[in-house]
Write a protein that holds these residues in place. Structure first.
Motif, mmCIF file in Angstrom:
data_model
loop_
_atom_site.group_PDB
_atom_site.id
_atom_site.type_symbol
_atom_site.label_atom_id
_atom_site.label_comp_id
_atom_site.label_asym_id
_atom_site.label_seq_id
_atom_site.Cartn_x
_atom_site.Cartn_y
_atom_site.Cartn_z
ATOM 1 N N ARG A 2 45.353 -11.132 -18.481
ATOM 2 C CA ARG A 2 46.165 -10.253 -17.388
ATOM 3 C C ARG A 2 46.133 -8.740 -18.179
ATOM 4 O O ARG A 2 46.567 -7.862 -17.388
ATOM 5 N N GLN A 45 51.134 -23.206 -15.472
ATOM 6 C CA GLN A 45 50.819 -21.785 -15.022
ATOM 7 C C GLN A 45 51.908 -21.083 -14.593
ATOM 8 O O GLN A 45 52.028 -19.747 -14.592
ATOM 9 N N ASP A 62 53.141 -17.483 -15.468
ATOM 10 C CA ASP A 62 53.236 -16.489 -14.597
ATOM 11 C C ASP A 62 54.961 -16.038 -14.696
ATOM 12 O O ASP A 62 54.940 -14.365 -14.783
ATOM 13 N N ASP A 86 55.392 -12.024 -15.696
ATOM 14 C CA ASP A 86 55.926 -11.238 -14.503
ATOM 15 C C ASP A 86 56.882 -10.414 -14.851
ATOM 16 O O ASP A 86 57.918 -10.710 -15.110
#
Ligand SMILES: Cc1ncc(C[n+]2csc(CCOP(=O)(O)OP(=O)(O)O)c2C)c(N)n1
Ligand SMILES: [Mg+2]
Length: 1038
Positions: free
Chosen positions: A934, A1022, A1026, A1030
């Motif tokens: 990311r 996952q 996330d 996030d």
């Protein structure tokens, strides 16, 4: 062509030659050499009567006949001559064939057989019947032995007399006896009848009832069998698959007049009974409303244990380690171990202040260690009683482990110097599975203590439950049969019978070094404890008990009647002991402080200062020099012996290891090697035990190499590291967690200078050993001021393998840590980290790098005190290319890192960091991978908590302060109600004085530890990643 010997031997568990060699009944010399035995020309095995045990008998006759044909009955003489001459099966008693056609002399010799035939048949049958009868007593005589002192219960839960025993339950009643004989004969069981009672029968070698006689009348045979097997001793041994051992036992119980006691021995026995009985009386008088789980009804336990110890001491034992439950424990402490009476009495004073740290334990759980002279043998003896929890039988494997360790440290490879005695209650012995698990350790090379003497206080009740409701086996002791341990049931109201079986039990252990059980069939005079009313549930039994004369009184009357003691002498013995108790009681009033340390079962001389403190409160560097690392690495990647062929796959593994060493790095297996190998150099014994640990469940360890060409040829490179190194023991265990973990805990108790590790196959299997963890490892020091440095290696991690095999249940270990989540300790304190370790009940770590694993193992020994260490170990990280550590992080001066701070981009500009993620263990690698993907290396910092407990408040505070603008989140791969969250969150909040929330990124709460579906597993992973990355994830919650 058949040899009678050969065919007979086939029918028996062991060859006849072994019997002949070992046991005394003499055989003709000629019979010992098969070559000299004349051959049968007929297949003797086909003779109809020559089956099973009857072959023994016929063999007997044959030997006797060989030596002197006149020594056997004429019928046998004819039979053997005839058979030897070639009579076909079934016709040996018939008119024989001539030895050679036309031989008149042969015809003449065979002639008498025709006349003799009817009698011969009967005689052979009768002898075989007698043989069977003898065997029936040996196998089943205990079923009719008079074992219950109350005379109301059947110790085997069966009131019937076995069908093949002539005895009656009332053996003194001749009429009943005759009737039984008649019934058996009418039914044709033996084909004997009353007229046979005075016929003389030759005795087989498998009995010793004859003494010097080789033949006896049937009446006398039965009488002697009754004496041996159906009185106050019931011997169970015929399941033992070893002829020598069976013969040994038969000889001990069948030899006429073998159970003799000198007057001196009888007086000693009486004096010991006086002590045992009067001790309980004294406690009852002084503290009538206190629970003490008295021994009343089994007072004979004290002289029984003393006899076992005397006899073992006579045979060379100088250290006895004991484990026992509540019943009679104070009495054993006082009269067997000889703890000062005042120390016991002052335990009843609840106002006494404890001098030592910890919460202590009730008086009937504490342990003890005492060295003294054995007055009977005049030899030094050390006695230790292991402290135990309420959980019945849980101490069994612990005692075994401690015994094994003591044997190991004094080089007693055969158990000649150190032995264990385990006491059991009848209900617990039958009901608790750990008894079985412990028995299964008894003969394993790395676990055997070379024989434990088990003593069962079989009071025929468990709390309020009758034996018929408590077990499905005839006796509470049947579990011991799995290891071929002989079992001696004995009526406890016959103290001499008890002493005799105890002597035999001790001799058995010192002769065969195998387990043995003494089953003291007794009763419980009071309720379960002294406050309990037994009449609520066992009215009839207790009516009988009220009438029962105490065993001391019975025995004293017997000895007075025999003139062995006189009444005044006996009374003087009683008042002498009462005075001893009174004087000790007076002294106990002076005790102001209760020293739990006085009840330590395993002192570690020299490890602490004289007042029991650690010698320092620091820990040196756990790093090593490059030379040492390289040397260990080279041995770990080689085969250090000549002419040894390893598996090709293993060669490749070792080659890869060698490359790691060349590159100055370690993976998990090498890190462990480095830690073990270096401690061995420093004289620390290492013992790694558990299921399949030698290779390692995940095939990563390979501590034992197997020659591919020579069966059972192995090599343990770890033992080839240094010239004078300590020994390394690595042992695959039985498939038991409870038993083996208990055993290793006991092993670790014996010495602080050993690293003892137990590895679970998968971490979740530890729950079948939960009792050892909950009752011993977690609170052991608090209850018994006894430290223990055992290490638990618990493979843990969510890897999509389903609900089993995933979680080692960190939440449970963390929930039992004694550090306060709400109190921030004084972080300025010198040696904060060591003090924290000193104060904790155990250390819980989850290392994310092999290097840290290496350091924490070494720290375990370099610390100046001992604490249990729980390590959640990895599975996939064992081979993860990033889970490597450079030698640089293991060199001298380096340490275990309780916290591994972020050291990437985020750490360079901490003000810019938006989120500080805390985690532990393997999820770190998922997080860094995701962060990289990311491109969030500057926004998210990831800090690993390697030591979860004691909680590294100091280091974490530093981390939080470093990232002032970051929100805090805990990330774990485990479900929310599991893992570390509940433990970490309040402590992190305390660290930051609750200034910020601590968010959660992880799986939702769940009942099972993991999904069984691989895809769901990946989706869940996952989702948690996330959330972790996030940056708006928690906006709605603030
Ligand atoms: C594992 C375990 N379960 C239950 C108990 C509760 N308990 C204490 S004593 C006892 C009865 C034990 O009977 P037995 O083994 O025959 O010993 P006794 O008290 O008769 O000497 C029970 C059920 C316990 N201590 N441990
Ligand atoms: Mg009982």
């Amino acid at each position: 062509m058949f040899h009678l010997r050969t065919c007979a031997a086939k029918l028996r568990p062991l060859t006849a030659s072994q019997t002949v060699k070992t046991f005394s009944q003499n055989r003709p010399a000629a019979a010992r050499t098969l070559g000299q035995i004349r051959c049968f020309t007929a297949p003797v095995a086909a003779e109809p009567f020559l089956s099973g045990t009857s072959s023994n008998y016929v063999e007997e006759m044959y030997y006797a006949w060989l030596e002197n044909p006149k020594s056997v009955h004429k019928s046998w003489d004819i039979f053997f001559r005839n058979t030897n001459a070639g009579a076909p099966p079934g016709t040996a008693y018939q008119s024989p064939l001539p030895l050679s056609p036309g031989s008149l002399s042969a015809m003449a010799r065979a002639q008498p057989l025709v006349d003799a035939q009817p009698n011969v048949d009967k005689l052979v049958e009768d002898h075989l019947a007698v043989q069977s009868l003898i065997r029936a007593y040996q196998i089943r005589g205990h079923h009719v032995a008079q074992l219950d002192p109350l005379g109301i219960l059947d110790a085997d839960l069966d009131s019937s007399v076995p069908a093949d025993i002539i005895s009656s339950t009332d053996k003194l009643d001749l009429a009943v006896f005759k009737e039984r004989l008649r019934m058996l004969t009418v039914g044709g069981f033996y084909g004997l009848d009353e007229s046979d009672l005075d016929k003389v029968f030759h005795l087989p070698t498998t009995t010793f009832i004859g003494g010097q006689e080789s033949a006896l009348p049937l009446r006398e045979i039965i009488r002697r069998l009754e004496m041996a097997y159906c009185q106050h001793i019931g011997v169970e041994f015929m399941f033992i698959n070893d002829l020598e051992q069976c013969q040994w036992i038969r000889q001990k119980f069948e030899t006429p007049g073998i159970m003799q006691f000198t007057n001196e021995e009888k007086r000693t026995l009486l004096a010991r009974l006086v002590r045992s009985t009067r001790f309980e009386d004294f406690l009852q008088r002084k503290w009538s409303s206190e629970k003490r789980f008295g021994l009343e009804g089994c007072e004979v336990l004290i002289p029984a244990l003393k006899t076992i110890i005397d006899k073992s001491s006579e045979n060379g034992v100088d250290y006895v380690i004991m484990g026992m439950p509540h019943r009679g424990r104070l009495n054993v402490l006082a009269n067997v171990i000889r703890k000062e009476l005042e120390q016991i009495f002052c335990q009843f004073d609840s106002k006494l202040e404890a001098a030592d740290e910890g919460s202590g334990d009730v008086k009937y759980h504490l342990g003890m260690y005492h060295r003294r002279i054995n007055r009977v043998t005049d030899r030094n003896i050390t006695l230790s009683l292991v402290a135990n929890p309420s959980h019945l039988e849980a101490a069994d494997p612990v005692v075994m482990g401690k015994t094994k360790a003591e044997q190991f440290y004094c080089g007693d490879t055969e158990g000649k110097k150190v032995m264990s005695i385990l006491l059991h209650g009848d209900a617990a012995f039958a009901g608790q599975g750990i008894v079985y698990e412990t028995f299964h350790l008894s003969d394993l090379p790395s676990y055997t203590t070379h024989g434990t003497v088990h003593v069962v206080v079989n009071n025929q009740i468990g709390f309020t439950t009758d034996p018929r409701m408590a077990r499905s086996s005839p006796y509470p002791t049947d579990v011991a049969r799995v290891v071929n341990a002989p079992i001696f049931h004995v009526n406890s109201d016959d103290p001499e019978a008890v002493m005799y079986v105890c002597k035999v039990a001790a001799e058995w252990r010192s002769t065969f070094h195998k387990d043995v059980v003494v089953d003291l069939v007794c009763y419980r005079r009071n309720g379960h404890n002294e406050m309990d009313e037994p009449m609520f549930t066992q009215p009839l039994m207790y009516k009988q008990i009220r009438k029962q004369k105490p065993v001391l009184q019975k025995y004293a009357e017997l000895l007075v009647s025999q003139g062995v003691v006189d009444q005044p002498e006996y009374e003087e013995e009683i008042s002498k002991y009462d005075r001893i108790c009174e004087e000790a009681f007076a002294r106990s009033k002076d005790e102001k402080i209760l020293h739990i340390k006085h009840w330590l079962d395993s002192p570690w001389p020299g490890f602490f200062t004289l007042d029991g403190q650690p010698r320092s409160m620091t820990c040196p560097s756990t790093g090593l020099t490059e030379d040492i690392l390289t040397h260990i690495g080279n041995v770990a990647s080689s085969v250090p012996v000549e002419n040894f062929t390893i598996h090709g796959g293993l060669s490749r593994i070792l080659k890869t290891r060698g490359e790691l060493v060349k590159n100055r790095t370690v993976d998990w297996a090498l890190a462990e090697y480095m830690a073990f190998g270096s401690l061995l150099k420093e004289g620390i014994h290492i013992r790694l035990s558990g299921q399949d640990v030698e290779r390692g469940t995940f095939s990563h360890r390979h501590h034992v190499l197997h020659d591919q060409n020579v069966d059972k040829k192995t090599c343990i490179p770890m033992n080839h590291l240094w010239p004078n190194q300590a020994p390394y023991t690595v042992c695959n265990s039985s498939l038991s967690e409870y038993g083996v973990l208990g055993f290793e805990l006991g092993f670790a108790m014996a010495s602080p200078n050993a690293l003892v590790l137990w590895e679970a196959q998968f971490g979740d299997f530890h729950n079948t050993a939960q009792c050892i963890i909950d009752q011993f490892i977690c609170p052991g020091q608090a209850k018994w001021v006894r430290q223990n440095g055992i290490v638990l290696l618990l493979p843990h991690g969510m890897e999509g393998m389903g609900p089993e095999h995933s979680s080692a249940r960190p939440e449970r270990f963390l929930q039992m840590c004694n550090d306060d989540p709400d109190v921030l300790p004084n972080l300025e304190e010198a040696n904060f980290d060591i003090n924290q370790l000193y104060d904790c009940n155990w250390v819980v770590v989850n290392c994310s790098t092999p290097g840290n694993f290496f350091h924490v193992l070494r720290r375990q020994i370099l610390l100046p005190f001992r604490k249990p260490l729980i390590i959640f170990t990895p599975k996939s990280l064992l081979r993860h290319p990033e889970a490597r550590t450079s030698f640089d992080e293991m060199l001298s001066g380096t340490h275990f890192q309780r916290v591994i701070p972020e050291d990437g981009l985020a750490a360079q500009n901490p003000e810019n960091v938006k989120r500080l993620l805390f985690c532990t263990g393997k999820v770190y690698y998922d997080l860094t991978r995701e962060r990289k993907a990311r491109g969030m290396a500057e926004q998210v910092a990831i800090t690993r908590i390697e030591q979860l407990s004691p909680f590294p408040f100091d280091l974490l505070l530093r981390e939080v302060q470093k990232y002032p603008n970051a929100e805090l989140a805990w990330c774990q791969e485990e479900h929310k109600n599991q893992g570390y969250y509940d433990y970490v969150k309040p402590r992190l909040r305390t660290t930051i004085s609750r200034a910020k929330p601590v968010w959660y990124a992880g799986r939702d709460p769940a009942a099972a530890p993991a999904t069984g579906n691989k895809k769901t597993h990946l989706t869940e992973l996952q989702r948690l990643l996330d959330t972790a990355f996030d940056l708006d994830a928690f906006k709605n919650f603030s």
